[in-house]
Design an enzyme around this catalytic site. Structure first.
Site, PDB file in Angstrom:
ATOM      1  N   ARG A  23       0.817  -1.227   0.000  1.00  0.00           N
ATOM      2  CA  ARG A  23       0.000   0.000   0.000  1.00  0.00           C
ATOM      3  C   ARG A  23       0.845   1.270   0.000  1.00  0.00           C
ATOM      4  O   ARG A  23       0.442   2.275   0.580  1.00  0.00           O
ATOM      5  CB  ARG A  23      -0.947   0.031   1.197  1.00  0.00           C
ATOM      6  CG  ARG A  23      -1.968  -1.078   1.219  1.00  0.00           C
ATOM      7  CD  ARG A  23      -3.200  -0.681   0.416  1.00  0.00           C
ATOM      8  NE  ARG A  23      -4.227  -1.689   0.534  1.00  0.00           N
ATOM      9  CZ  ARG A  23      -5.332  -1.539   1.260  1.00  0.00           C
ATOM     10  NH1 ARG A  23      -5.561  -0.419   1.888  1.00  0.00           N
ATOM     11  NH2 ARG A  23      -6.219  -2.501   1.306  1.00  0.00           N
ATOM     12  N   ARG A  27      -3.369   6.736   0.928  1.00  0.00           N
ATOM     13  CA  ARG A  27      -3.896   7.916   1.608  1.00  0.00           C
ATOM     14  C   ARG A  27      -2.948   8.633   2.544  1.00  0.00           C
ATOM     15  O   ARG A  27      -3.208   9.764   2.927  1.00  0.00           O
ATOM     16  CB  ARG A  27      -5.177   7.529   2.368  1.00  0.00           C
ATOM     17  CG  ARG A  27      -6.341   7.269   1.428  1.00  0.00           C
ATOM     18  CD  ARG A  27      -7.482   6.614   2.145  1.00  0.00           C
ATOM     19  NE  ARG A  27      -7.106   5.267   2.543  1.00  0.00           N
ATOM     20  CZ  ARG A  27      -7.894   4.431   3.201  1.00  0.00           C
ATOM     21  NH1 ARG A  27      -9.099   4.801   3.559  1.00  0.00           N
ATOM     22  NH2 ARG A  27      -7.494   3.216   3.503  1.00  0.00           N
ATOM     23  N   ARG A  36      -6.883  11.949  -5.559  1.00  0.00           N
ATOM     24  CA  ARG A  36      -8.088  11.265  -5.087  1.00  0.00           C
ATOM     25  C   ARG A  36      -9.220  12.245  -4.796  1.00  0.00           C
ATOM     26  O   ARG A  36     -10.395  11.886  -4.851  1.00  0.00           O
ATOM     27  CB  ARG A  36      -7.685  10.464  -3.848  1.00  0.00           C
ATOM     28  CG  ARG A  36      -8.706   9.683  -3.151  1.00  0.00           C
ATOM     29  CD  ARG A  36      -9.243   8.504  -3.912  1.00  0.00           C
ATOM     30  NE  ARG A  36     -10.103   7.813  -2.979  1.00  0.00           N
ATOM     31  CZ  ARG A  36     -11.351   8.191  -2.706  1.00  0.00           C
ATOM     32  NH1 ARG A  36     -11.897   9.193  -3.361  1.00  0.00           N
ATOM     33  NH2 ARG A  36     -12.057   7.543  -1.804  1.00  0.00           N
ATOM     34  N   ASP A  72      -6.920  -2.601  -7.123  1.00  0.00           N
ATOM     35  CA  ASP A  72      -7.428  -3.230  -5.909  1.00  0.00           C
ATOM     36  C   ASP A  72      -7.714  -4.691  -6.194  1.00  0.00           C
ATOM     37  O   ASP A  72      -8.069  -5.056  -7.315  1.00  0.00           O
ATOM     38  CB  ASP A  72      -8.699  -2.540  -5.420  1.00  0.00           C
ATOM     39  CG  ASP A  72      -8.983  -2.927  -3.968  1.00  0.00           C
ATOM     40  OD1 ASP A  72      -8.426  -2.288  -3.078  1.00  0.00           O
ATOM     41  OD2 ASP A  72      -9.738  -3.901  -3.742  1.00  0.00           O
ATOM     42  N   TYR A 147     -14.720 -11.868   0.703  1.00  0.00           N
ATOM     43  CA  TYR A 147     -15.459 -10.641   0.362  1.00  0.00           C
ATOM     44  C   TYR A 147     -16.754 -10.968  -0.366  1.00  0.00           C
ATOM     45  O   TYR A 147     -17.795 -10.343  -0.136  1.00  0.00           O
ATOM     46  CB  TYR A 147     -14.591  -9.711  -0.490  1.00  0.00           C
ATOM     47  CG  TYR A 147     -13.548  -9.001   0.332  1.00  0.00           C
ATOM     48  CD1 TYR A 147     -13.882  -7.884   1.094  1.00  0.00           C
ATOM     49  CD2 TYR A 147     -12.241  -9.463   0.379  1.00  0.00           C
ATOM     50  CE1 TYR A 147     -12.931  -7.243   1.878  1.00  0.00           C
ATOM     51  CE2 TYR A 147     -11.281  -8.834   1.154  1.00  0.00           C
ATOM     52  CZ  TYR A 147     -11.642  -7.723   1.899  1.00  0.00           C
ATOM     53  OH  TYR A 147     -10.709  -7.094   2.680  1.00  0.00           O
TER      54      TYR A 147
HETATM   55  O1  CP3 Z   1      -0.044  -1.518  -2.425  1.00  0.00           O
HETATM   56  C1  CP3 Z   1      -0.340  -0.592  -3.215  1.00  0.00           C
HETATM   57  O2  CP3 Z   1       0.079   0.569  -3.064  1.00  0.00           O
HETATM   58  C2  CP3 Z   1      -1.160  -0.914  -4.449  1.00  0.00           C
HETATM   59  C3  CP3 Z   1      -2.561  -0.726  -4.373  1.00  0.00           C
HETATM   60  C4  CP3 Z   1      -3.455  -1.615  -3.530  1.00  0.00           C
HETATM   61  C5  CP3 Z   1      -4.668  -1.145  -2.975  1.00  0.00           C
HETATM   62  N1  CP3 Z   1      -5.329  -2.200  -2.432  1.00  0.00           N
HETATM   63  C6  CP3 Z   1      -5.134   0.238  -3.022  1.00  0.00           C
HETATM   64  C7  CP3 Z   1      -6.231   0.682  -2.166  1.00  0.00           C
HETATM   65  C8  CP3 Z   1      -3.374  -2.970  -3.243  1.00  0.00           C
HETATM   66  C9  CP3 Z   1      -2.245  -3.945  -3.555  1.00  0.00           C
HETATM   67  C10 CP3 Z   1      -4.575  -3.328  -2.559  1.00  0.00           C
HETATM   68  C11 CP3 Z   1      -4.862  -4.698  -2.142  1.00  0.00           C
HETATM   69  C12 CP3 Z   1      -6.020  -4.947  -1.279  1.00  0.00           C
HETATM   70  N2  CP3 Z   1      -7.271  -4.382  -1.335  1.00  0.00           N
HETATM   71  C13 CP3 Z   1      -6.068  -5.956  -0.299  1.00  0.00           C
HETATM   72  C14 CP3 Z   1      -4.941  -6.913   0.002  1.00  0.00           C
HETATM   73  C15 CP3 Z   1      -3.887  -6.290   0.814  1.00  0.00           C
HETATM   74  C16 CP3 Z   1      -4.253  -6.093   2.239  1.00  0.00           C
HETATM   75  O3  CP3 Z   1      -4.317  -4.940   2.669  1.00  0.00           O
HETATM   76  O4  CP3 Z   1      -4.453  -7.097   2.927  1.00  0.00           O
HETATM   77  C17 CP3 Z   1      -7.338  -5.934   0.291  1.00  0.00           C
HETATM   78  C18 CP3 Z   1      -7.822  -6.816   1.417  1.00  0.00           C
HETATM   79  C19 CP3 Z   1      -8.086  -4.957  -0.391  1.00  0.00           C
HETATM   80  C20 CP3 Z   1      -9.519  -4.621  -0.184  1.00  0.00           C
HETATM   81  C21 CP3 Z   1      -9.702  -3.202   0.168  1.00  0.00           C
HETATM   82  N3  CP3 Z   1      -9.457  -2.132  -0.692  1.00  0.00           N
HETATM   83  C22 CP3 Z   1     -10.126  -2.679   1.402  1.00  0.00           C
HETATM   84  C23 CP3 Z   1     -10.460  -3.519   2.622  1.00  0.00           C
HETATM   85  C24 CP3 Z   1     -10.162  -1.281   1.256  1.00  0.00           C
HETATM   86  C25 CP3 Z   1     -10.635  -0.273   2.238  1.00  0.00           C
HETATM   87  C26 CP3 Z   1      -9.541  -0.044   3.226  1.00  0.00           C
HETATM   88  C27 CP3 Z   1      -9.759   1.177   4.050  1.00  0.00           C
HETATM   89  O5  CP3 Z   1      -8.894   1.348   4.932  1.00  0.00           O
HETATM   90  O6  CP3 Z   1     -10.713   1.949   3.832  1.00  0.00           O
HETATM   91  C28 CP3 Z   1      -9.702  -0.961  -0.040  1.00  0.00           C
HETATM   92  C29 CP3 Z   1      -9.543   0.392  -0.607  1.00  0.00           C
HETATM   93  C30 CP3 Z   1      -8.194   0.782  -1.090  1.00  0.00           C
HETATM   94  N4  CP3 Z   1      -7.373  -0.019  -1.828  1.00  0.00           N
HETATM   95  C31 CP3 Z   1      -7.561   2.053  -0.918  1.00  0.00           C
HETATM   96  C32 CP3 Z   1      -6.349   2.002  -1.591  1.00  0.00           C
HETATM   97  C33 CP3 Z   1      -5.334   3.090  -1.753  1.00  0.00           C
HETATM   98  C34 CP3 Z   1      -8.149   3.250  -0.200  1.00  0.00           C
HETATM   99  C35 CP3 Z   1      -9.078   3.912  -1.176  1.00  0.00           C
HETATM  100  C36 CP3 Z   1      -9.271   5.390  -0.956  1.00  0.00           C
HETATM  101  O7  CP3 Z   1      -8.495   6.188  -1.505  1.00  0.00           O
HETATM  102  O8  CP3 Z   1     -10.243   5.720  -0.282  1.00  0.00           O
END
Ligand code: CP3
Length: 341
Positions: A23, A27, A36, A72, A147
């Site tokens: 990640r 943010r 964003r 994602d 999910y």
């Molecule tokens: O790593 C990186 O920088 C690449 C981008 C990336 C994102 N999500 C961007 C993202 C990657 C590799 C993911 C993977 C992801 N997404 C996982 C597996 C990794 C982990 O964390 O275990 C999972 C479980 C998800 C599902 C997901 N996507 C969730 C649960 C959420 C919400 C999280 C939250 O804290 O609100 C997301 C959203 C998400 N994915 C964001 C980003 C940058 C935040 C989106 C925003 O800008 O509001």
């Protein structure tokens, strides 16, 4: 082109320890917030110029040794015919969770180039501009299934485990479809130019080893076998919270095993045997004072010195509250301290 990361994945000696953070685009960066602020998260993922821009941000700011595609894990689930939404503060929501065979039958196994052209275009854009390797990724089938079955994030995963235990045939039918989709999706990323792939198994830590072995691992193995037949790029498997599963995760077929922080890195290296190792500092350790953070990095580098290849990373994703300056301190420390070692 700086290929230190790829060398470490392959188990070659490197001049210093390469580092990237899960990640790393997100943010905690004001630069990300700015982009964003103009578009929703899903629009950002689906606009190649913007997705490429935010992928670049942490590389340009901090000098990470690898980039990870901005997307994602749930994007391909939307392409399977599901209604995906991200709600502010609540994370991802699937309006119609899958609980029966009809739900499984309605899923399609999409052609990734046709249904997710924006992902392949983002990869191509990045390959023409990056000076470090590009990591593509997907969720591992079990994590994706949680999910789909729960309809969003969960704490006890009741619906998922209930389906596993009460309707195993239904569960396996669903997993087979998710696995087919994920395998095709990762292969398309390789064709578009991804130079390494990571599978995120974020939630397998909730499974007993015998259930992991029956209900999750075979699907990971099958995707890795498909990939092996078409590419030799490094494959990374991150089983989050997986310290009780290492006898099994070492049989997944990956080149690199990612670890969360619950195992000391030296122990992870011992268990990983012939695999390269990636990890595993607690993301909240980035809130330590500079002196303590650097001392912790130093001791991790020492503990990991016998690894077949070592890639420094967090033990899970970076938190939005992290001060960017602390990321700079950590990346600089990994580079400086490993080059001296
Ligand atoms: O790593 C990186 O920088 C690449 C981008 C990336 C994102 N999500 C961007 C993202 C990657 C590799 C993911 C993977 C992801 N997404 C996982 C597996 C990794 C982990 O964390 O275990 C999972 C479980 C998800 C599902 C997901 N996507 C969730 C649960 C959420 C919400 C999280 C939250 O804290 O609100 C997301 C959203 C998400 N994915 C964001 C980003 C940058 C935040 C989106 C925003 O800008 O509001």
């Amino acid at each position: 082109m700086n290929d230190t990361f790829l060398q470490a994945c392959r188990g070659s000696r490197t001049a210093y320890t390469p580092v990237w953070f899960m990640r790393q685009a997100g943010r905690y960066l004001p630069e990300y917030q700015k982009v964003r602020g103009k578009v929703s998260f899903l629009e950002l993922c689906k606009t190649p110029e913007l997705a490429a821009e935010v992928t670049h941000q942490p590389i340009d700011l901090f000098g990470f040794d690898a980039a990870i595609l901005f997307s994602d894990i749930l994007i391909p689930m939307e392409a399977m015919n599901l209604d995906l939404a991200f709600h502010e503060g609540k994370g991802p929501i699937f309006a119609n969770p899958i609980r029966d065979q009809r739900g499984v039958d309605e899923l399609i196994v999409p052609d990734p180039d046709e249904t997710m052209p924006f992902v392949m275009e983002t990869i191509r854009l990045l390959r023409s501009s990056l000076q470090v390797p590009l990591i593509g990724f997907a969720g591992a089938p079990f994590t994706l299934a949680t999910y789909l079955i729960e309809g969003g994030s969960s704490k006890v995963f009741l619906n998922t485990k209930r389906m596993m235990f009460q309707a195993p045939e239904l569960y396996h039918n669903l997993m087979a479809k998710i696995t087919a989709c994920t395998s095709k999706y990762l292969q398309a990323q390789v064709r578009a130019g991804a130079q390494a792939l990571q599978m995120f198994d974020s939630w397998v830590g909730i499974l007993a080893p015998e259930d992991y072995k029956e209900f999750a691992l075979p699907y990971v193995q099958s995707i890795i076998a498909d990939l092996r037949a078409m590419t030799d790029i490094p494959l990374i498997y991150f089983a989050n919270n997986g310290s009780t599963l290492t006898d099994l995760t070492t049989t997944a077929g990956a080149d690199v095993l990612g670890f969360d922080w619950r195992l000391p890195i030296g122990e992870a290296v011992r268990r990983a045997g012939n695999h390269a190792v990636q990890g595993n500092i607690d993301p909240i350790a980035l809130f330590l004072s500079q002196a303590k953070l650097e001392a912790r990095i130093q001791s991790m580098l020492e503990e990991a010195r016998d690894a077949k290849g070592y890639i420094f990373n967090l033990g899970h994703g970076i938190l939005p509250q992290t001060p960017p300056e602390q990321v700079r301190i950590a990346v600089d420390a990994v580079h400086r301290l490993s080059a001296q070692a």
